[in-house]
Design a protein around this motif. Structure first.
Motif, PDB file in Angstrom:
ATOM      1  N   ASP A  31       0.848  -1.193   0.000  1.00  0.00           N
ATOM      2  CA  ASP A  31       0.000   0.000   0.000  1.00  0.00           C
ATOM      3  C   ASP A  31       0.886   1.246   0.000  1.00  0.00           C
ATOM      4  N   HIS A  32       1.069   1.846  -1.163  1.00  0.00           N
ATOM      5  CA  HIS A  32       1.994   2.966  -1.297  1.00  0.00           C
ATOM      6  C   HIS A  32       1.496   4.261  -0.662  1.00  0.00           C
ATOM      7  N   SER A  33       0.243   4.290  -0.248  1.00  0.00           N
ATOM      8  CA  SER A  33      -0.263   5.488   0.422  1.00  0.00           C
ATOM      9  C   SER A  33      -0.282   5.347   1.944  1.00  0.00           C
ATOM     10  N   PHE A  34       0.187   4.203   2.465  1.00  0.00           N
ATOM     11  CA  PHE A  34       0.254   4.020   3.915  1.00  0.00           C
ATOM     12  C   PHE A  34       1.177   5.091   4.509  1.00  0.00           C
ATOM     13  N   PRO A  35       0.798   5.675   5.648  1.00  0.00           N
ATOM     14  CA  PRO A  35       1.640   6.722   6.267  1.00  0.00           C
ATOM     15  C   PRO A  35       2.921   6.133   6.869  1.00  0.00           C
ATOM     16  N   ARG A  36       3.921   5.968   6.043  1.00  0.00           N
ATOM     17  CA  ARG A  36       5.128   5.223   6.396  1.00  0.00           C
ATOM     18  C   ARG A  36       5.992   5.866   7.470  1.00  0.00           C
ATOM     19  N   SER A  37       5.921   7.143   7.619  1.00  0.00           N
ATOM     20  CA  SER A  37       6.759   7.798   8.630  1.00  0.00           C
ATOM     21  C   SER A  37       6.019   8.024   9.946  1.00  0.00           C
ATOM     22  N   ALA A  38       4.763   7.642  10.010  1.00  0.00           N
ATOM     23  CA  ALA A  38       3.931   7.929  11.183  1.00  0.00           C
ATOM     24  C   ALA A  38       4.341   7.112  12.407  1.00  0.00           C
ATOM     25  N   LYS A  39       4.308   7.796  13.542  1.00  0.00           N
ATOM     26  CA  LYS A  39       4.537   7.169  14.841  1.00  0.00           C
ATOM     27  C   LYS A  39       3.342   7.413  15.763  1.00  0.00           C
ATOM     28  N   ASP A  40       2.280   7.965  15.178  1.00  0.00           N
ATOM     29  CA  ASP A  40       1.106   8.387  15.924  1.00  0.00           C
ATOM     30  C   ASP A  40      -0.050   7.399  15.728  1.00  0.00           C
ATOM     31  N   PHE A  41      -0.552   6.857  16.831  1.00  0.00           N
ATOM     32  CA  PHE A  41      -1.627   5.875  16.795  1.00  0.00           C
ATOM     33  C   PHE A  41      -2.844   6.405  16.046  1.00  0.00           C
ATOM     34  N   GLU A  42      -3.276   7.616  16.368  1.00  0.00           N
ATOM     35  CA  GLU A  42      -4.495   8.172  15.776  1.00  0.00           C
ATOM     36  C   GLU A  42      -4.383   8.328  14.263  1.00  0.00           C
ATOM     37  N   LYS A  43      -3.244   8.792  13.805  1.00  0.00           N
ATOM     38  CA  LYS A  43      -3.050   8.992  12.364  1.00  0.00           C
ATOM     39  C   LYS A  43      -3.134   7.664  11.609  1.00  0.00           C
ATOM     40  N   ILE A  44      -2.469   6.648  12.122  1.00  0.00           N
ATOM     41  CA  ILE A  44      -2.473   5.346  11.454  1.00  0.00           C
ATOM     42  C   ILE A  44      -3.850   4.707  11.557  1.00  0.00           C
ATOM     43  N   SER A  45      -4.446   4.760  12.717  1.00  0.00           N
ATOM     44  CA  SER A  45      -5.764   4.173  12.926  1.00  0.00           C
ATOM     45  C   SER A  45      -6.799   4.809  12.000  1.00  0.00           C
ATOM     46  N   ARG A  46      -6.765   6.123  11.882  1.00  0.00           N
ATOM     47  CA  ARG A  46      -7.690   6.833  10.987  1.00  0.00           C
ATOM     48  C   ARG A  46      -7.487   6.379   9.547  1.00  0.00           C
ATOM     49  N   TYR A  47      -6.234   6.258   9.135  1.00  0.00           N
ATOM     50  CA  TYR A  47      -5.944   5.796   7.770  1.00  0.00           C
ATOM     51  C   TYR A  47      -6.535   4.400   7.549  1.00  0.00           C
ATOM     52  N   LEU A  48      -6.323   3.510   8.498  1.00  0.00           N
ATOM     53  CA  LEU A  48      -6.823   2.145   8.347  1.00  0.00           C
ATOM     54  C   LEU A  48      -8.341   2.106   8.262  1.00  0.00           C
ATOM     55  N   GLU A  49      -9.001   2.909   9.052  1.00  0.00           N
ATOM     56  CA  GLU A  49     -10.463   2.927   9.047  1.00  0.00           C
ATOM     57  C   GLU A  49     -11.023   3.520   7.754  1.00  0.00           C
ATOM     58  N   GLU A  50     -10.321   4.472   7.175  1.00  0.00           N
ATOM     59  CA  GLU A  50     -10.855   5.187   6.019  1.00  0.00           C
ATOM     60  C   GLU A  50     -10.385   4.666   4.669  1.00  0.00           C
ATOM     61  N   ARG A  51      -9.150   4.157   4.585  1.00  0.00           N
ATOM     62  CA  ARG A  51      -8.593   3.914   3.258  1.00  0.00           C
ATOM     63  C   ARG A  51      -7.866   2.596   3.058  1.00  0.00           C
ATOM     64  N   ALA A  52      -7.644   1.851   4.078  1.00  0.00           N
ATOM     65  CA  ALA A  52      -6.769   0.678   3.952  1.00  0.00           C
ATOM     66  C   ALA A  52      -7.461  -0.528   3.321  1.00  0.00           C
ATOM     67  N   HIS A  53      -6.639  -1.414   2.816  1.00  0.00           N
ATOM     68  CA  HIS A  53      -7.075  -2.695   2.272  1.00  0.00           C
ATOM     69  C   HIS A  53      -7.732  -3.512   3.387  1.00  0.00           C
ATOM     70  N   PRO A  54      -8.760  -4.300   3.079  1.00  0.00           N
ATOM     71  CA  PRO A  54      -9.448  -5.090   4.105  1.00  0.00           C
ATOM     72  C   PRO A  54      -8.554  -6.056   4.891  1.00  0.00           C
ATOM     73  N   VAL A  55      -7.436  -6.462   4.335  1.00  0.00           N
ATOM     74  CA  VAL A  55      -6.519  -7.346   5.057  1.00  0.00           C
ATOM     75  C   VAL A  55      -5.901  -6.622   6.258  1.00  0.00           C
ATOM     76  N   MET A  56      -5.780  -5.313   6.163  1.00  0.00           N
ATOM     77  CA  MET A  56      -5.202  -4.523   7.254  1.00  0.00           C
ATOM     78  C   MET A  56      -6.299  -4.177   8.264  1.00  0.00           C
ATOM     79  N   LYS A  57      -6.648  -5.160   9.060  1.00  0.00           N
ATOM     80  CA  LYS A  57      -7.721  -5.002  10.042  1.00  0.00           C
ATOM     81  C   LYS A  57      -7.261  -4.157  11.216  1.00  0.00           C
ATOM     82  N   VAL A  58      -8.162  -3.321  11.712  1.00  0.00           N
ATOM     83  CA  VAL A  58      -7.857  -2.453  12.848  1.00  0.00           C
ATOM     84  C   VAL A  58      -7.546  -3.295  14.087  1.00  0.00           C
TER      85      VAL A  58
END
Length: 71
Positions: A31-58
C-alpha cells in the motif's frame, strides 16, 4: 520508538506460514499510500479505518501497536 510503525511492522513480512501480523505487514508494504513515517496511533488508525485494504484489520493493528510501544 525511534522507528516508525511501518518500519517496525516490516519485521513481520514474508512468513512461510502466514499469520494475521504477516498478512497485515505484507498488505501494508504493498500500500503505497500508507503513512510510512507515522509514529502516531491516531493517524495510522484513521488511515486504516478510512482507506486501507481489508486485510489490514484495525484489530490486528491494535495488537501490533501494543508490541510497537513496548520497544
Amino acid at each position: 520508538m525511534d522507528k516508525s510503525f511501518y518500519h517496525f511492522a516490516l519485521s513481520y513480512r514474508g512468513k512461510l506460514n502466514a499469520d494475521d501480523f504477516s498478512r497485515f505487514a505484507d498488505a501494508m508494504f504493498l500500500d503505497h499510500s500508507f503513512p510510512r513515517s507515522a509514529k502516531d496511533f491516531e493517524k495510522i488508525s484513521r488511515y486504516l479505518e478510512e482507506r486501507a485494504h481489508p486485510v489490514m484489520k484495525v484489530s490486528v493493528f491494535d495488537e501490533m501497536w501494543d508490541e510497537y510501544i513496548r520497544l
